[in-house]
Design a protein around this motif. Structure first.
Motif, PDB file in Angstrom:
ATOM      1  N   ASP A 196       0.838  -1.211   0.000  1.00 27.59           N
ATOM      2  CA  ASP A 196       0.000   0.000   0.000  1.00 27.59           C
ATOM      3  C   ASP A 196       0.864   1.249   0.000  1.00 27.59           C
ATOM      4  OD1 ASP A 196      -2.202  -1.517   0.062  1.00 27.59           O
ATOM      5  OD2 ASP A 196      -2.809  -1.046   2.125  1.00 27.59           O
ATOM      6  N   PHE A 197       1.903   1.216   0.845  1.00 25.22           N
ATOM      7  CA  PHE A 197       2.767   2.395   0.950  1.00 25.22           C
ATOM      8  C   PHE A 197       3.483   2.649  -0.381  1.00 25.22           C
ATOM      9  CE2 PHE A 197       6.876   4.406   2.002  1.00 25.22           C
ATOM     10  CZ  PHE A 197       6.392   5.592   2.533  1.00 25.22           C
ATOM     11  N   ASN A 198       3.999   1.569  -0.960  1.00 22.10           N
ATOM     12  CA  ASN A 198       4.708   1.729  -2.239  1.00 22.10           C
ATOM     13  C   ASN A 198       3.781   2.262  -3.327  1.00 22.10           C
ATOM     14  OD1 ASN A 198       7.214   1.016  -1.376  1.00 22.10           O
ATOM     15  ND2 ASN A 198       6.930  -1.193  -1.772  1.00 22.10           N
ATOM     16  N   ALA A 199       2.543   1.784  -3.313  1.00 23.80           N
ATOM     17  CA  ALA A 199       1.577   2.256  -4.320  1.00 23.80           C
ATOM     18  C   ALA A 199       1.306   3.742  -4.114  1.00 23.80           C
ATOM     19  CB  ALA A 199       0.276   1.465  -4.201  1.00 23.80           C
ATOM     20  N   LEU A 200       1.211   4.145  -2.840  1.00 28.04           N
ATOM     21  CA  LEU A 200       0.968   5.564  -2.531  1.00 28.04           C
ATOM     22  C   LEU A 200       2.126   6.422  -3.051  1.00 28.04           C
ATOM     23  CD1 LEU A 200      -0.563   7.825  -0.955  1.00 28.04           C
ATOM     24  CD2 LEU A 200       0.699   7.125   1.080  1.00 28.04           C
ATOM     25  N   VAL A 201       3.363   5.966  -2.771  1.00 29.90           N
ATOM     26  CA  VAL A 201       4.546   6.734  -3.211  1.00 29.90           C
ATOM     27  C   VAL A 201       4.556   6.834  -4.740  1.00 29.90           C
ATOM     28  CG1 VAL A 201       7.078   6.729  -3.298  1.00 29.90           C
ATOM     29  CG2 VAL A 201       5.893   6.155  -1.168  1.00 29.90           C
ATOM     30  N   LYS A 202       4.230   5.724  -5.394  1.00 34.81           N
ATOM     31  CA  LYS A 202       4.236   5.715  -6.868  1.00 34.81           C
ATOM     32  C   LYS A 202       3.197   6.720  -7.405  1.00 34.81           C
ATOM     33  CE  LYS A 202       4.054   2.218 -10.302  1.00 34.81           C
ATOM     34  NZ  LYS A 202       3.606   0.876 -10.579  1.00 34.81           N
ATOM     35  N   ASN A 203       2.007   6.705  -6.808  1.00 30.70           N
ATOM     36  CA  ASN A 203       0.955   7.639  -7.251  1.00 30.70           C
ATOM     37  C   ASN A 203       1.351   9.083  -7.006  1.00 30.70           C
ATOM     38  OD1 ASN A 203      -0.870   5.871  -8.287  1.00 30.70           O
ATOM     39  ND2 ASN A 203      -1.838   5.468  -6.304  1.00 30.70           N
ATOM     40  N   LEU A 204       1.990   9.295  -5.845  1.00 28.42           N
ATOM     41  CA  LEU A 204       2.414  10.668  -5.533  1.00 28.42           C
ATOM     42  C   LEU A 204       3.429  11.154  -6.564  1.00 28.42           C
ATOM     43  CD1 LEU A 204       2.965  11.263  -1.720  1.00 28.42           C
ATOM     44  CD2 LEU A 204       2.016  12.869  -3.342  1.00 28.42           C
ATOM     45  N   HIS A 205       4.397  10.275  -6.884  1.00 29.07           N
ATOM     46  CA  HIS A 205       5.413  10.638  -7.889  1.00 29.07           C
ATOM     47  C   HIS A 205       4.736  11.027  -9.192  1.00 29.07           C
ATOM     48  CE1 HIS A 205       9.307  10.190  -6.144  1.00 29.07           C
ATOM     49  NE2 HIS A 205       9.036   8.998  -5.663  1.00 29.07           N
ATOM     50  N   VAL A 226       1.641  12.168  -9.783  1.00 31.39           N
ATOM     51  CA  VAL A 226       0.960  13.481  -9.804  1.00 31.39           C
ATOM     52  C   VAL A 226       1.959  14.626  -9.683  1.00 31.39           C
ATOM     53  CG1 VAL A 226      -1.353  12.823  -9.079  1.00 31.39           C
ATOM     54  CG2 VAL A 226       0.284  13.384  -7.349  1.00 31.39           C
ATOM     55  N   ILE A 227       3.035  14.405  -8.911  1.00 26.97           N
ATOM     56  CA  ILE A 227       4.043  15.478  -8.797  1.00 26.97           C
ATOM     57  C   ILE A 227       4.659  15.737 -10.172  1.00 26.97           C
ATOM     58  CG2 ILE A 227       6.307  16.088  -7.841  1.00 26.97           C
ATOM     59  CD1 ILE A 227       5.374  14.712  -5.226  1.00 26.97           C
ATOM     60  N   ASP A 228       4.936  14.656 -10.910  1.00 29.17           N
ATOM     61  CA  ASP A 228       5.502  14.836 -12.267  1.00 29.17           C
ATOM     62  C   ASP A 228       4.545  15.622 -13.147  1.00 29.17           C
ATOM     63  OD1 ASP A 228       7.800  13.597 -11.638  1.00 29.17           O
ATOM     64  OD2 ASP A 228       7.294  11.645 -12.534  1.00 29.17           O
ATOM     65  N   THR A 229       3.255  15.258 -13.064  1.00 31.71           N
ATOM     66  CA  THR A 229       2.266  15.974 -13.893  1.00 31.71           C
ATOM     67  C   THR A 229       2.238  17.449 -13.507  1.00 31.71           C
ATOM     68  OG1 THR A 229       0.922  14.005 -13.784  1.00 31.71           O
ATOM     69  CG2 THR A 229      -0.148  15.966 -14.643  1.00 31.71           C
ATOM     70  N   ILE A 230       2.188  17.696 -12.197  1.00 30.09           N
ATOM     71  CA  ILE A 230       2.123  19.091 -11.750  1.00 30.09           C
ATOM     72  C   ILE A 230       3.365  19.844 -12.215  1.00 30.09           C
ATOM     73  CG2 ILE A 230       2.148  20.623  -9.726  1.00 30.09           C
ATOM     74  CD1 ILE A 230       0.433  18.490  -8.276  1.00 30.09           C
ATOM     75  N   ALA A 231       4.534  19.231 -11.987  1.00 26.96           N
ATOM     76  CA  ALA A 231       5.772  19.922 -12.340  1.00 26.96           C
ATOM     77  C   ALA A 231       5.795  20.253 -13.831  1.00 26.96           C
ATOM     78  CB  ALA A 231       6.962  19.055 -11.958  1.00 26.96           C
ATOM     79  N   SER A 232       5.473  19.258 -14.683  1.00 23.72           N
ATOM     80  CA  SER A 232       5.559  19.534 -16.124  1.00 23.72           C
ATOM     81  C   SER A 232       4.493  20.543 -16.549  1.00 23.72           C
ATOM     82  CB  SER A 232       5.443  18.248 -16.930  1.00 23.72           C
ATOM     83  OG  SER A 232       4.188  17.682 -16.660  1.00 23.72           O
ATOM     84  N   GLN A 233       3.304  20.441 -15.950  1.00 24.68           N
ATOM     85  CA  GLN A 233       2.222  21.369 -16.318  1.00 24.68           C
ATOM     86  C   GLN A 233       2.491  22.780 -15.814  1.00 24.68           C
ATOM     87  OE1 GLN A 233      -1.321  21.069 -17.420  1.00 24.68           O
ATOM     88  NE2 GLN A 233      -0.456  19.468 -18.703  1.00 24.68           N
ATOM     89  N   VAL A 234       3.073  22.875 -14.616  1.00 23.26           N
ATOM     90  CA  VAL A 234       3.351  24.216 -14.089  1.00 23.26           C
ATOM     91  C   VAL A 234       4.309  24.918 -15.042  1.00 23.26           C
ATOM     92  CG1 VAL A 234       4.545  25.479 -12.250  1.00 23.26           C
ATOM     93  CG2 VAL A 234       2.853  23.775 -11.666  1.00 23.26           C
ATOM     94  N   VAL A 235       5.309  24.195 -15.491  1.00 22.70           N
ATOM     95  CA  VAL A 235       6.265  24.799 -16.420  1.00 22.70           C
ATOM     96  C   VAL A 235       5.564  25.126 -17.734  1.00 22.70           C
ATOM     97  CG1 VAL A 235       8.384  24.405 -17.733  1.00 22.70           C
ATOM     98  CG2 VAL A 235       8.209  23.626 -15.367  1.00 22.70           C
ATOM     99  N   ALA A 236       4.806  24.159 -18.252  1.00 23.56           N
ATOM    100  CA  ALA A 236       4.213  24.346 -19.578  1.00 23.56           C
ATOM    101  C   ALA A 236       3.029  25.308 -19.569  1.00 23.56           C
ATOM    102  CB  ALA A 236       3.776  22.986 -20.123  1.00 23.56           C
ATOM    103  N   THR A 237       2.151  25.164 -18.573  1.00 27.89           N
ATOM    104  CA  THR A 237       0.891  25.912 -18.616  1.00 27.89           C
ATOM    105  C   THR A 237       0.932  27.220 -17.856  1.00 27.89           C
ATOM    106  OG1 THR A 237      -0.033  23.738 -18.266  1.00 27.89           O
ATOM    107  CG2 THR A 237      -1.602  25.546 -18.461  1.00 27.89           C
ATOM    108  N   ILE A 238       1.474  27.189 -16.665  1.00 29.63           N
ATOM    109  CA  ILE A 238       1.439  28.421 -15.874  1.00 29.63           C
ATOM    110  C   ILE A 238       2.847  28.797 -15.448  1.00 29.63           C
ATOM    111  CG2 ILE A 238      -0.957  28.310 -15.104  1.00 29.63           C
ATOM    112  CD1 ILE A 238       0.015  27.105 -12.492  1.00 29.63           C
ATOM    113  N   GLY A 239       3.701  28.829 -16.424  1.00 32.33           N
ATOM    114  CA  GLY A 239       5.100  29.151 -16.160  1.00 32.33           C
ATOM    115  C   GLY A 239       5.273  30.491 -15.468  1.00 32.33           C
TER     116      GLY A 239
END
Ligand SMILES: C[S@@+](CC[C@H](N)C(=O)[O-])C[C@H]1O[C@@H](n2cnc3c(N)ncnc32)[C@H](O)[C@@H]1O
Length: 435
Positions: free
Chosen positions: A15-24, A26-39
Motif C-alpha cells: 500500500d505504501f509503495n503504491a501511494l509513493v508511486k501515485n504521488l510521484h 501526480v508530482i511529475d504531472t504538476i511539475a511539467s504542467q506548471v512549467v508548460a501551462t502556468i510558467g
C-alpha cells in the motif's frame, strides 16, 4: 460486530509503495504542467497577480496531490503528532480570522511593514500579532522577508484578504472561522438523538441560520455569508461557467437562478455569455443586497438580470404570461446542500410544476460538490460546514438521484468539470411519484 483482521506487513508495504508511486506520478504531472501551462506563476508565492486558469489535467493533479500528500503525511508523523495537528487546526483558523478582521492585508498593501507599525495601526498587542503573523506565514499566508525580521508583506495568498479585491475572501473567512466556529461549539450536543432534525447552528442559537440571517442581530453574519459565496467563486466555480456551453440553450435564453444569493454564478454567466438573461430569485433581504452589489460590480450586465424576491418553498411563478420567451432552464448552485432531503424535494417539486418537458428544452441544473471515494479534505470540510450551519451535508451522486426521483426528475448527465463542483443535468419525468 466484525473483527478487523490486522493488515500483514507485506500488504502494508505494498500500500505504501503504491501511494509513493501515485504521488510521484501526480508530482511529475504538476511539475511539467506548471512549467508548460502556468510558467508565470511565481513559485515563491510573492506575486499578487491572479493565477492564469489552469488546465483540467493540472487541476485534477492538484486535487489528487492534496489527497495523496495528506495520506503520505500520516506515514511521516507519529499518531500523536497527527492527532495534535487535527485537534489544533482551529488555532490557524482563528489566526486567519484575527488578521482578516483587523484588516492586516489592507494595512500592508503593497509595502513591507514592520509588525510594530502594524500592531500600532491595528491597536493590538505586538507580540501576539507577531506570533499570529509568523504562524500564518509558515502556512504561506503573508511572507516574512526573513525569518525573525518582523517585516511582513502580502503574497498571493494574503492578497485575497484585500478589501479592494472584488472576490476577496474576508466574508468567507468570517463565515467559517467566526460564525461557523462559534456554533461548532455545540457539535457534540447536536449529535444527541433529540437534536437529530436540527442543525448544529440551530442547537447553538435556538433558531435556523436563515431565521438568524433575517434578524437585525444576524445582519453581519448574513452579509458575510453572502460575500462568502462571491469570494468562494474562484475556488468553487472552476469549470462550471467555462467548461459548459450555457449558450446551447439559445444565445439569449433565460436561466432562472433559484436561491441565487448575490449572484456569484450569475455574474460570471452574464459576463461570459453576453446575451444570456438571468432571473435571480432569493429572499427579499438578499435580493436587496444583491442589487446593490451588482450596481457596483457588474452594472453592464444588470439590464439582462431580473432580481426577484421569491421563497423557493412557495410555488414557482410560471412567467409564461410575463415573458415572450419563458425560461426553460432552472439552476441551483449550493442550494440543496443547505437542506435535508424532504426540503430538497419540496424545492424541486415547485420547479417540476413549471419546468417545460425535456423534449421542449426543459432542463434543471444542480451545481454541487459530489462526494466520492476521491473526495479530499476540502470537500469533507465543506460538508462539515454544511452539517454545522444548515444540518445538511454534501451528497453522493446516488443520493441526488434519489432526491430527483422523488421530485419527478431524473439525471440526464453528470458533467464533471474543473474545480470542485459537478453539474447535474436533470429532466422532468412524466409522472411525479406519490410519496
Ligand atoms: C449557499 S447560498 C447559495 C447562493 C448562490 N446560489 C451561490 O451559489 O452563490 C444559498 C442561498 O439560498 C437562499 N435561500 C435560503 N432560503 C431560501 C428560501 N426559502 N427561498 C429563496 N432563497 C432562499 C439564501 O438566501 C442563499 O442566498
Amino acid at each position: 460486530m466484525t473483527v478487523v483482521q490486522e493488515q500483514s506487513s507485506s500488504s502494508a508495504l505494498e500500500d505504501f509503495n503504491a501511494l509513493v508511486k501515485n504521488l510521484h506520478k501526480v508530482i511529475d504531472t504538476i511539475a511539467s504542467q506548471v512549467v508548460a501551462t502556468i510558467g508565470t506563476r511565481d513559485p515563491s508565492l510573492v506575486s499578487d497577480k491572479p493565477s492564469p486558469p489552469a488546465s483540467s489535467e493540472l487541476l485534477s493533479a492538484f486535487r489528487k496531490f492534496t489527497k495523496l500528500s495528506d495520506e503520505f503525511s500520516s506515514y511521516a508523523t507519529s499518531p500523536s503528532e497527527h492527532l495534535t495537528m487535527i485537534a489544533g487546526a482551529f488555532y490557524e483558523s482563528t489566526a486567519l480570522n484575527v488578521v482578516s478582521e483587523l484588516g492586516v492585508a489592507d494595512l500592508i498593501g503593497k509595502e513591507r511593514v514592520h509588525v510594530s507599525w502594524l500592531a500600532k495601526e491595528a491597536n493590538v498587542d505586538q507580540s501576539r500579532l507577531r506570533h499570529v503573523m509568523r504562524m500564518l506565514a509558515n502556512r504561506q499566508v503573508f511572507r516574512e522577508t526573513e525569518y525573525g525580521s518582523d517585516v511582513f508583506e502580502n503574497n498571493r495568498m494574503s492578497s485575497i484578504l484585500l478589501s479592494s479585491h472584488e472576490k476577496n475572501l474576508k466574508g468567507f473567512v468570517g463565515h467559517w472561522s467566526d460564525d461557523g466556529y462559534r456554533s461548532a461549539d455545540s457539535t457534540l450536543k447536536a449529535f444527541r438523538p433529540e437534536n437529530a432534525n436540527k442543525s448544529i447552528f440551530e442547537v447553538h442559537h435556538g433558531m435556523s441560520l436563515w431565521d438568524y440571517f433575517g434578524r437585525p442581530e444576524g445582519a453581519v453574519a448574513r452579509e458575510r455569508g453572502n460575500r462568502a459565496m462571491v469570494g468562494a467563486e474562484p475556488i468553487l466555480h472552476g469549470g462550471l461557467i467555462y467548461d459548459y456551453d450555457w449558450a446551447k440553450h439559445g444565445e439569449s435564453a433565460t436561466i432562472v437562478d433559484v436561491g441565487a444569493g448575490m449572484g456569484g454564478a450569475a455574474i460570471e454567466l452574464t459576463r461570459r455569455f453576453p446575451k444570456l438573461r438571468i432571473i435571480m430569485q432569493d429572499k427579499p433581504e438578499v435580493i436587496e443586497s444583491a442589487t446593490e452589489f451588482w450596481k457596483t460590480n457588474a452594472p453592464e450586465c444588470l439590464p439582462r438580470v431580473a432580481m426577484v424576491p421569491h421563497d423557493f418553498f412557495s410555488p414557482q411563478p410560471s412567467y409564461t404570461s410575463l415573458l415572450p420567451n419563458p425560461p426553460k432552464v432552472y439552476f441551483l448552485r449550493f442550494v440543496l446542500h443547505d437542506w435535508f432531503e424532504d426540503h430538497c424535494v419540496e424545492i424541486l417539486k415547485n420547479i417540476r410544476d413549471v419546468i417545460p418537458k425535456a423534449e421542449d428544452g426543459g432542463r434543471l441544473y444542480i451545481a454541487e460538490i459530489l462526494l466520492d471515494k476521491d473526495s479530499d479534505r476540502f470537500k469533507h470540510m465543506v460538508s462539515a460546514h454544511m452539517m454545522n450551519m444548515t444540518g445538511a451535508l454534501e451528497r453522493t451522486e446516488g443520493e441526488f438521484a434519489e432526491i430527483l426521483r422523488r421530485s419527478g426528475f431524473k439525471i440526464a448527465k453528470v458533467h464533471k468539470n474543473k474545480g470542485f463542483i459537478s453539474l447535474i443535468e436533470a429532466v422532468a419525468v412524466p409522472q411525479v411519484p406519490e410519496l
